[in-house]
Design a protein around this motif. Structure first.
Motif, PDB file in Angstrom:
ATOM      1  N   THR A 223       0.855  -1.189   0.000  1.00 56.31           N
ATOM      2  CA  THR A 223       0.000   0.000   0.000  1.00 56.31           C
ATOM      3  C   THR A 223       0.883   1.228   0.000  1.00 56.31           C
ATOM      4  O   THR A 223       1.983   1.215   0.546  1.00 56.31           O
ATOM      5  CB  THR A 223      -0.941   0.012   1.217  1.00 56.31           C
ATOM      6  N   SER A 224       0.405   2.295  -0.610  1.00 63.08           N
ATOM      7  CA  SER A 224       1.201   3.522  -0.689  1.00 63.08           C
ATOM      8  C   SER A 224       1.036   4.389   0.555  1.00 63.08           C
ATOM      9  O   SER A 224       1.724   5.394   0.711  1.00 63.08           O
ATOM     10  CB  SER A 224       0.799   4.323  -1.928  1.00 63.08           C
ATOM     11  N   THR A 225       0.079   4.015   1.415  1.00 64.84           N
ATOM     12  CA  THR A 225      -0.124   4.774   2.657  1.00 64.84           C
ATOM     13  C   THR A 225       0.029   3.860   3.860  1.00 64.84           C
ATOM     14  O   THR A 225       0.209   2.658   3.728  1.00 64.84           O
ATOM     15  CB  THR A 225      -1.527   5.413   2.670  1.00 64.84           C
ATOM     16  N   ILE A 226      -0.028   4.461   5.031  1.00 67.23           N
ATOM     17  CA  ILE A 226       0.095   3.697   6.280  1.00 67.23           C
ATOM     18  C   ILE A 226      -1.212   2.956   6.559  1.00 67.23           C
ATOM     19  O   ILE A 226      -2.298   3.497   6.376  1.00 67.23           O
ATOM     20  CB  ILE A 226       0.436   4.639   7.449  1.00 67.23           C
ATOM     21  N   SER A 227      -1.109   1.737   7.026  1.00 68.55           N
ATOM     22  CA  SER A 227      -2.286   0.948   7.395  1.00 68.55           C
ATOM     23  C   SER A 227      -2.700   1.299   8.819  1.00 68.55           C
ATOM     24  O   SER A 227      -1.990   0.996   9.774  1.00 68.55           O
ATOM     25  CB  SER A 227      -1.960  -0.545   7.291  1.00 68.55           C
ATOM     26  N   THR A 228      -3.837   1.951   8.954  1.00 67.55           N
ATOM     27  CA  THR A 228      -4.344   2.338  10.274  1.00 67.55           C
ATOM     28  C   THR A 228      -5.075   1.161  10.905  1.00 67.55           C
ATOM     29  O   THR A 228      -6.095   0.702  10.374  1.00 67.55           O
ATOM     30  CB  THR A 228      -5.292   3.539  10.167  1.00 67.55           C
ATOM     31  N   THR A 229      -4.568   0.681  12.006  1.00 75.58           N
ATOM     32  CA  THR A 229      -5.147  -0.509  12.639  1.00 75.58           C
ATOM     33  C   THR A 229      -5.696  -0.217  14.035  1.00 75.58           C
ATOM     34  O   THR A 229      -6.063  -1.139  14.743  1.00 75.58           O
ATOM     35  CB  THR A 229      -4.084  -1.612  12.760  1.00 75.58           C
ATOM     36  N   HIS A 230      -5.743   1.060  14.437  1.00 71.84           N
ATOM     37  CA  HIS A 230      -6.155   1.347  15.809  1.00 71.84           C
ATOM     38  C   HIS A 230      -7.263   2.398  15.862  1.00 71.84           C
ATOM     39  O   HIS A 230      -7.484   3.154  14.915  1.00 71.84           O
ATOM     40  CB  HIS A 230      -4.966   1.842  16.633  1.00 71.84           C
ATOM     41  N   GLU A 231      -7.941   2.408  16.991  1.00 71.80           N
ATOM     42  CA  GLU A 231      -8.877   3.462  17.358  1.00 71.80           C
ATOM     43  C   GLU A 231      -8.510   3.914  18.768  1.00 71.80           C
ATOM     44  O   GLU A 231      -7.608   3.366  19.396  1.00 71.80           O
ATOM     45  CB  GLU A 231     -10.317   2.950  17.321  1.00 71.80           C
ATOM     46  N   TYR A 232      -9.244   4.920  19.257  1.00 72.32           N
ATOM     47  CA  TYR A 232      -8.997   5.441  20.609  1.00 72.32           C
ATOM     48  C   TYR A 232     -10.246   5.265  21.468  1.00 72.32           C
ATOM     49  O   TYR A 232     -11.363   5.212  20.957  1.00 72.32           O
ATOM     50  CB  TYR A 232      -8.650   6.927  20.566  1.00 72.32           C
ATOM     51  N   ILE A 233     -10.026   5.189  22.746  1.00 75.68           N
ATOM     52  CA  ILE A 233     -11.127   5.252  23.705  1.00 75.68           C
ATOM     53  C   ILE A 233     -10.731   6.261  24.772  1.00 75.68           C
ATOM     54  O   ILE A 233      -9.780   6.033  25.536  1.00 75.68           O
ATOM     55  CB  ILE A 233     -11.452   3.892  24.359  1.00 75.68           C
ATOM     56  N   LEU A 234     -11.440   7.397  24.788  1.00 77.37           N
ATOM     57  CA  LEU A 234     -11.183   8.421  25.797  1.00 77.37           C
ATOM     58  C   LEU A 234     -11.924   8.056  27.074  1.00 77.37           C
ATOM     59  O   LEU A 234     -13.078   7.613  27.028  1.00 77.37           O
ATOM     60  CB  LEU A 234     -11.662   9.792  25.322  1.00 77.37           C
ATOM     61  N   CYS A 235     -11.277   8.271  28.204  1.00 79.45           N
ATOM     62  CA  CYS A 235     -11.890   7.950  29.497  1.00 79.45           C
ATOM     63  C   CYS A 235     -11.832   9.158  30.411  1.00 79.45           C
ATOM     64  O   CYS A 235     -10.752   9.719  30.641  1.00 79.45           O
ATOM     65  CB  CYS A 235     -11.176   6.757  30.139  1.00 79.45           C
ATOM     66  N   TYR A 236     -12.994   9.557  30.930  1.00 81.80           N
ATOM     67  CA  TYR A 236     -13.095  10.675  31.876  1.00 81.80           C
ATOM     68  C   TYR A 236     -13.893  10.237  33.097  1.00 81.80           C
ATOM     69  O   TYR A 236     -14.757   9.354  33.012  1.00 81.80           O
ATOM     70  CB  TYR A 236     -13.801  11.875  31.236  1.00 81.80           C
ATOM     71  N   ALA A 237     -13.614  10.880  34.212  1.00 86.30           N
ATOM     72  CA  ALA A 237     -14.329  10.617  35.458  1.00 86.30           C
ATOM     73  C   ALA A 237     -15.304  11.736  35.755  1.00 86.30           C
ATOM     74  O   ALA A 237     -15.111  12.877  35.328  1.00 86.30           O
ATOM     75  CB  ALA A 237     -13.333  10.490  36.614  1.00 86.30           C
ATOM     76  N   GLN A 238     -16.340  11.406  36.500  1.00 86.87           N
ATOM     77  CA  GLN A 238     -17.204  12.466  37.036  1.00 86.87           C
ATOM     78  C   GLN A 238     -16.438  13.223  38.116  1.00 86.87           C
ATOM     79  O   GLN A 238     -16.457  14.436  38.171  1.00 86.87           O
ATOM     80  CB  GLN A 238     -18.478  11.841  37.613  1.00 86.87           C
ATOM     81  N   ASN A 239     -15.741  12.464  38.971  1.00 90.25           N
ATOM     82  CA  ASN A 239     -14.864  13.032  39.999  1.00 90.25           C
ATOM     83  C   ASN A 239     -13.698  12.077  40.168  1.00 90.25           C
ATOM     84  O   ASN A 239     -13.831  11.019  40.768  1.00 90.25           O
ATOM     85  CB  ASN A 239     -15.629  13.202  41.318  1.00 90.25           C
ATOM     86  N   ILE A 240     -12.548  12.451  39.626  1.00 91.99           N
ATOM     87  CA  ILE A 240     -11.411  11.531  39.570  1.00 91.99           C
ATOM     88  C   ILE A 240     -10.930  11.113  40.959  1.00 91.99           C
ATOM     89  O   ILE A 240     -10.333  10.047  41.124  1.00 91.99           O
ATOM     90  CB  ILE A 240     -10.253  12.150  38.754  1.00 91.99           C
ATOM     91  N   GLN A 241     -11.213  11.923  41.978  1.00 90.08           N
ATOM     92  CA  GLN A 241     -10.799  11.575  43.338  1.00 90.08           C
ATOM     93  C   GLN A 241     -11.562  10.374  43.886  1.00 90.08           C
ATOM     94  O   GLN A 241     -11.121   9.726  44.828  1.00 90.08           O
ATOM     95  CB  GLN A 241     -11.011  12.781  44.269  1.00 90.08           C
ATOM     96  N   MET A 242     -12.715  10.075  43.280  1.00 91.12           N
ATOM     97  CA  MET A 242     -13.564   8.998  43.788  1.00 91.12           C
ATOM     98  C   MET A 242     -13.429   7.704  42.989  1.00 91.12           C
ATOM     99  O   MET A 242     -14.004   6.681  43.356  1.00 91.12           O
ATOM    100  CB  MET A 242     -15.037   9.447  43.749  1.00 91.12           C
ATOM    101  N   VAL A 243     -12.658   7.733  41.903  1.00 91.25           N
ATOM    102  CA  VAL A 243     -12.606   6.592  40.981  1.00 91.25           C
ATOM    103  C   VAL A 243     -11.511   5.602  41.370  1.00 91.25           C
ATOM    104  O   VAL A 243     -10.387   6.001  41.681  1.00 91.25           O
ATOM    105  CB  VAL A 243     -12.381   7.076  39.533  1.00 91.25           C
ATOM    106  N   THR A 244     -11.859   4.344  41.350  1.00 89.25           N
ATOM    107  CA  THR A 244     -10.861   3.272  41.508  1.00 89.25           C
ATOM    108  C   THR A 244     -11.075   2.251  40.399  1.00 89.25           C
ATOM    109  O   THR A 244     -12.211   1.977  40.003  1.00 89.25           O
ATOM    110  CB  THR A 244     -10.987   2.566  42.871  1.00 89.25           C
ATOM    111  N   PHE A 245      -9.972   1.695  39.894  1.00 90.20           N
ATOM    112  CA  PHE A 245     -10.039   0.675  38.857  1.00 90.20           C
ATOM    113  C   PHE A 245      -9.466  -0.635  39.396  1.00 90.20           C
ATOM    114  O   PHE A 245      -8.590  -0.632  40.265  1.00 90.20           O
ATOM    115  CB  PHE A 245      -9.234   1.092  37.627  1.00 90.20           C
ATOM    116  N   LYS A 246      -9.963  -1.724  38.859  1.00 95.14           N
ATOM    117  CA  LYS A 246      -9.408  -3.023  39.227  1.00 95.14           C
ATOM    118  C   LYS A 246      -7.990  -3.143  38.681  1.00 95.14           C
ATOM    119  O   LYS A 246      -7.675  -2.634  37.615  1.00 95.14           O
ATOM    120  CB  LYS A 246     -10.283  -4.151  38.684  1.00 95.14           C
TER     121      LYS A 246
END
Length: 598
Positions: A223-246
């Motif tokens: 191909t003459s261009t770059i093969s795009t194989t990814h997407e993004y997922i943006l993550c935001y908190a309502q209140n980051i001080q209260m958020v915990t992740f496993k």
């Protein structure tokens, strides 16, 4: 008798009340005195005309659109539902802007996780314009016509997308719990713009991560261009001080580590406090480097004493050379997840495989993988939690929630919202009898739920869903004519629309008074008339005609023992005004003061 307000939550008034609560001194004769507010905020006021901001044509109207109450309703559709009487899941057909407005009272601050996969604005997907004056009418017109793509030749290409997304994200934030999070899938077309509006709506401080997901396999051949194989997922908190992740937990085998620091630069003079003798089994050892110079230990003297007393230090003798090793017992290591989501999360190809298992793989081109959304659900939700997806599409989020519940015994609930976009007449979905996306999504949930039960043998899973459809109000005076919203609900004797049922009105009332659509409802038959007992006596309703005092006395038998209930009648339902007056007085004598009418 108070007349029930026919509007969804008034966000402007809610914000004003919050401001009054924070700064009561700025209230003068019931109004906000902004000069006093400026004094209280002091140096935090931005006075310069030139400042960093992100704007576009229509942004002000988009902000107003988010604050304009909806006068529509959600009508129950039992025929399209599954396990109506027992399920706590929801599938809502309609314009997600109006649906989000209608959910404000009932689900304000109750959603643990939102995942959305909105239009990427690639020039081929559907990006529609909202109508500031009458969005219910606009929605009905949209569902009658073939959807149109937002092509790149459109002079308002990015603007139309931003005007669609901004009010929806604004409303979505209100629904999140204080420890809630939102995940938004996007690609390069609008990634930069999405990040900017999310920074504004959720706050830059509440940005958590920008995940990179390997969504596709690489192109085969040159191909003459770059093969795009990814997407993004943006993550935001309502209140980051209260958020915990496993976290990632891994079992770790026992191991040993030389207590002497080995590096060339680990000299005694660099860390003098780390050079000291350790006596073990009658042998005293110093941290001498291999070249004979003074080195240092890996831990301080107090820590070494503690390790020695606990039996975690071991002396070795190899050819007359003594070494001390620190022993690490078997256990678990805990590390956070990272932002690179690669092959183990599942590409869109795996999304097709999930649909193939239920014979629905020909209906969507690039379905999200169940593994991707299951990963996010597992990352941040526990039991019980509500997961919302208001760009539901193929209903992968519902599938993922049911799958995760089957795996960990959870009791998460989902709310899916989807515009019933017509399917193209030449598509496989249309040929199979699915005239819009909602029909495909509901069938996918039905088949996926049954497949999960079949594979796991767990028959106690909630694989049902209650279907609701967006429509104009059941009450004539609640129609969305914004110039007449001040009219009372009871101007007409027969104010219910002819094609609507008591059950339609019941669920509209639940939305308008702020009760979830899955609240327990008991139907009581009394002399051929129906009394609704909602929330175990929290709300009692009779929407019949010819209401007499016998019905009122029967209703009081079902009131809650713990709180004074709301009692709601159809205004025109009483036999006469005398009975209505006596009913109100009877209720008051029995401690029930919250009596309303529709």
């Amino acid at each position: 008798m108070e007349k029930l307000d026919g509007k969804s939550l008034d966000l402007v008034q809610t914000n004003i009340e919050a401001l009054k609560k924070l700064f009561p001194e700025v209230v003068t004769e019931g109004k906000i005195d902004f000069e006093k507010l400026k004094l209280i905020l002091g140096e935090e006021i931005e006075k310069r005309n030139e400042r960093y901001e992100f704007t576009w044509h229509g942004k002000t109207q988009a902000m107003k659109l988010a604050q304009t109450p909806s006068t529509g309703t959600l009508r129950p559709d039992k025929q399209s539902s599954k396990n109506w009487d027992t399920t706590e899941n929801l599938y809502i057909e309609g314009d997600n802007l109006e649906v989000l407005k209608l959910l404000q009272k009932s689900y304000f601050g109750k959603i643990k996780m939102i995942y959305i996969d909105p239009p990427y604005n690639t020039g081929k997907d559907f990006v529609y314009k909202d109508d500031f004056r009458d969005n219910i009418k606009n929605y009905k017109e949209m569902t009658q016509q073939t959807t149109k793509a937002n092509t790149e030749t459109n002079g308002r290409y990015h603007t139309d997308w931003l005007n669609m997304m901004y009010p929806r994200l604004k409303l979505a934030r209100n629904l999140l719990r204080e420890d809630g999070v939102i995940f938004i899938s996007i690609d390069d077309h609008e990634m930069a713009n999405l990040k900017k509006i999310c920074d504004e709506i959720f706050g830059e401080d509440n940005f958590i991560a920008q995940f990179v997901w390997k969504s596709k396999l690489g192109k085969v051949g040159t191909t003459s261009t770059i093969s795009t194989t990814h997407e993004y997922i943006l993550c935001y908190a309502q209140n980051i001080q209260m958020v915990t992740f496993k976290m990632i937990e891994k079992e770790v085998e026992g191991r040993k580590e030389n207590l002497r620091q080995w590096g060339q630069a680990d000299r005694r003079e660099d860390r003098p406090s780390m050079y000291y003798p350790i006596t073990i089994d009658g042998v005293t050892v110093y941290p001498i480097k291999d070249d004979g110079s003074d080195g240092r230990w890996r831990v301080g003297q107090e820590t070494a004493k503690q390790l020695l007393s606990q039996g975690f230090l071991e002396l070795t003798n190899k050819g007359g050379k003594y070494e001390i090793y620190r022993k690490f017992p078997p256990g678990f290591s805990i590390t956070p997840h990272d932002t690179l989501l690669l092959d183990d999360i599942g590409t869109t190809a795996k999304g097709s495989i999930a649909l193939k298992k239920i014979n629905m793989h020909n209906y969507f081109d690039y379905p999200k993988s169940v593994e991707l959304i299951r990963f996010f659900c597992n990352l941040c939700t526990s039991d019980p939690s509500i997961v919302l997806d208001f760009f539901s599409g193929s209903a992968t989020t519902a599938h993922a929630v049911m799958q995760l519940n089957a795996e960990d015994g959870g009791n998460r609930k989902f709310i899916m919202v989807q515009l019933p976009e017509p399917t193209a007449e030449n598509s496989e979905a249309y040929k199979a009898g699915y005239k819009n996306i909602c029909e495909i999504g509901k069938e996918r949930i039905r088949r996926a739920g049954e497949k999960i039960v079949q594979e796991t043998g767990k028959t106690d899973l909630d694989i049902g869903f209650k279907v609701f459809t967006l429509d104009s109000s059941n009450v004539k005076t609640w129609d969305p004519d914004f110039e007449n919203l001040e009219q009372t609900l009871l101007d007409l004797q027969n104010n219910m629309k002819e094609d609507r049922t008591k059950e339609d009105l019941l669920y509209e009332i639940l939305l308008k008074i702020g009760l979830p659509l899955t609240t327990a409802i008991e139907e009581i038959d009394y002399n051929g008339k129906t009394i609704y007992n909602v929330g175990f006596g929290a709300v009692l309703l009779c929407l019949e005609d010819d209401i007499d005092l016998d019905i009122v006395h029967e209703m009081m038998k079902h009131k809650s023992e713990h709180l004074s209930p709301k009692v709601i009648f159809k205004e025109s339902g009483f036999i006469n005004d005398s009975v209505k007056i006596n009913a109100i007085q009877t209720l008051k004598k029995n401690g029930i003061n919250d009596v309303r009418s529709v």
